[in-house]
Design a protein around this motif. Structure first.
Motif, mmCIF file in Angstrom:
data_model
loop_
_atom_site.group_PDB
_atom_site.id
_atom_site.type_symbol
_atom_site.label_atom_id
_atom_site.label_comp_id
_atom_site.label_asym_id
_atom_site.label_seq_id
_atom_site.Cartn_x
_atom_site.Cartn_y
_atom_site.Cartn_z
ATOM 1 N N ALA A 37 0.820 -1.212 0.000
ATOM 2 C CA ALA A 37 0.000 0.000 0.000
ATOM 3 C C ALA A 37 0.860 1.270 0.000
ATOM 4 O O ALA A 37 0.329 2.380 0.074
ATOM 5 N N GLY A 38 2.173 1.100 -0.083
ATOM 6 C CA GLY A 38 3.064 2.262 -0.144
ATOM 7 C C GLY A 38 3.491 2.787 1.209
ATOM 8 O O GLY A 38 4.056 3.872 1.304
ATOM 9 N N ILE A 39 3.240 2.032 2.252
ATOM 10 C CA ILE A 39 3.628 2.451 3.603
ATOM 11 C C ILE A 39 5.030 1.932 3.875
ATOM 12 O O ILE A 39 5.264 0.723 3.867
ATOM 13 N N HIS A 40 5.946 2.868 4.124
ATOM 14 C CA HIS A 40 7.338 2.480 4.345
ATOM 15 C C HIS A 40 7.951 3.140 5.569
ATOM 16 O O HIS A 40 9.103 2.852 5.885
ATOM 17 N N ASP A 41 7.217 4.022 6.244
ATOM 18 C CA ASP A 41 7.778 4.642 7.444
ATOM 19 C C ASP A 41 7.173 3.987 8.687
ATOM 20 O O ASP A 41 6.057 3.474 8.667
ATOM 21 N N LEU A 42 7.938 3.983 9.758
ATOM 22 C CA LEU A 42 7.577 3.256 10.970
ATOM 23 C C LEU A 42 6.261 3.741 11.569
ATOM 24 O O LEU A 42 5.414 2.925 11.954
ATOM 25 N N GLU A 43 6.059 5.033 11.643
ATOM 26 C CA GLU A 43 4.842 5.578 12.249
ATOM 27 C C GLU A 43 3.584 5.083 11.520
ATOM 28 O O GLU A 43 2.624 4.625 12.149
ATOM 29 N N ARG A 44 3.585 5.141 10.212
ATOM 30 C CA ARG A 44 2.412 4.699 9.442
ATOM 31 C C ARG A 44 2.269 3.174 9.468
ATOM 32 O O ARG A 44 1.162 2.650 9.480
ATOM 33 N N LEU A 45 3.392 2.452 9.514
ATOM 34 C CA LEU A 45 3.338 0.996 9.604
ATOM 35 C C LEU A 45 2.696 0.571 10.921
ATOM 36 O O LEU A 45 1.830 -0.306 10.951
ATOM 37 N N VAL A 46 3.096 1.198 12.011
ATOM 38 C CA VAL A 46 2.513 0.897 13.324
ATOM 39 C C VAL A 46 1.010 1.198 13.310
ATOM 40 O O VAL A 46 0.204 0.404 13.807
ATOM 41 N N ALA A 47 0.616 2.308 12.735
ATOM 42 C CA ALA A 47 -0.807 2.652 12.642
ATOM 43 C C ALA A 47 -1.553 1.606 11.817
ATOM 44 O O ALA A 47 -2.659 1.189 12.177
ATOM 45 N N PHE A 48 -0.942 1.163 10.719
ATOM 46 C CA PHE A 48 -1.554 0.136 9.867
ATOM 47 C C PHE A 48 -1.767 -1.149 10.655
ATOM 48 O O PHE A 48 -2.831 -1.773 10.574
ATOM 49 N N LEU A 49 -0.769 -1.569 11.414
ATOM 50 C CA LEU A 49 -0.901 -2.786 12.220
ATOM 51 C C LEU A 49 -1.986 -2.632 13.280
ATOM 52 O O LEU A 49 -2.728 -3.572 13.551
ATOM 53 N N ASN A 50 -2.084 -1.460 13.874
ATOM 54 C CA ASN A 50 -3.111 -1.245 14.891
ATOM 55 C C ASN A 50 -4.514 -1.250 14.295
ATOM 56 O O ASN A 50 -5.471 -1.635 14.965
ATOM 57 N N GLU A 51 -4.632 -0.858 13.036
ATOM 58 C CA GLU A 51 -5.944 -0.864 12.369
ATOM 59 C C GLU A 51 -6.328 -2.253 11.887
ATOM 60 O O GLU A 51 -7.492 -2.631 11.952
ATOM 61 N N GLY A 52 -5.357 -3.025 11.376
ATOM 62 C CA GLY A 52 -5.688 -4.294 10.736
ATOM 63 C C GLY A 52 -5.149 -5.531 11.409
ATOM 64 O O GLY A 52 -5.437 -6.633 10.973
ATOM 65 N N GLY A 53 -4.330 -5.351 12.433
ATOM 66 C CA GLY A 53 -3.807 -6.481 13.176
ATOM 67 C C GLY A 53 -2.686 -7.197 12.458
ATOM 68 O O GLY A 53 -2.326 -6.842 11.346
ATOM 69 N N PRO A 54 -2.141 -8.173 13.093
ATOM 70 C CA PRO A 54 -2.516 -8.672 14.409
ATOM 71 C C PRO A 54 -2.081 -7.721 15.515
ATOM 72 O O PRO A 54 -1.285 -6.812 15.276
ATOM 73 N N SER A 55 -2.622 -7.943 16.701
ATOM 74 C CA SER A 55 -2.243 -7.122 17.855
ATOM 75 C C SER A 55 -0.770 -7.315 18.164
ATOM 76 O O SER A 55 -0.155 -8.311 17.782
ATOM 77 N N GLY A 56 -0.245 -6.358 18.903
ATOM 78 C CA GLY A 56 1.142 -6.445 19.328
ATOM 79 C C GLY A 56 1.328 -7.513 20.395
ATOM 80 O O GLY A 56 0.378 -8.202 20.777
ATOM 81 N N PRO A 57 2.549 -7.650 20.880
ATOM 82 C CA PRO A 57 2.833 -8.632 21.915
ATOM 83 C C PRO A 57 1.883 -8.480 23.110
ATOM 84 O O PRO A 57 1.534 -7.365 23.500
ATOM 85 N N ASN A 58 1.456 -9.603 23.635
ATOM 86 C CA ASN A 58 0.530 -9.641 24.770
ATOM 87 C C ASN A 58 -0.798 -8.976 24.478
ATOM 88 O O ASN A 58 -1.483 -8.507 25.379
#
Length: 72
Positions: free
Chosen positions: A33-54
């Protein structure tokens, strides 16, 4: 002459877990999707999962820590 190739899990002691596969798939979707920076990648993971550790939301720190753990 012998043909060189990479085996799927040549650098791993076991196949990826379901969590590792889901995380990898999500990261690949972010990159596609063109996401290559850490801030946007973290946001993407929080929106679509999976959840972070624990089961916690991802942060830049938890993402970097998890990548270091998985790459060890």
């Amino acid at each position: 002459m012998r043909t060189l190739s990479n085996d799927t899990f040549q650098n791993r002691s076991a196949p990826p877990t379901a969590y590792e596969s889901l995380l990898g798939d999500s990261i690949e979707r972010a990159f596609a999707a063109g996401i290559h920076d850490l801030e946007r990648l973290v946001a993407f993971l929080n929106e679509g999962g999976p959840s972070g550790p624990n089961g916690q939301p991802w942060t830049a720190t938890t993402y970097c820590d998890e990548m270091a753990r998985l790459g060890a």
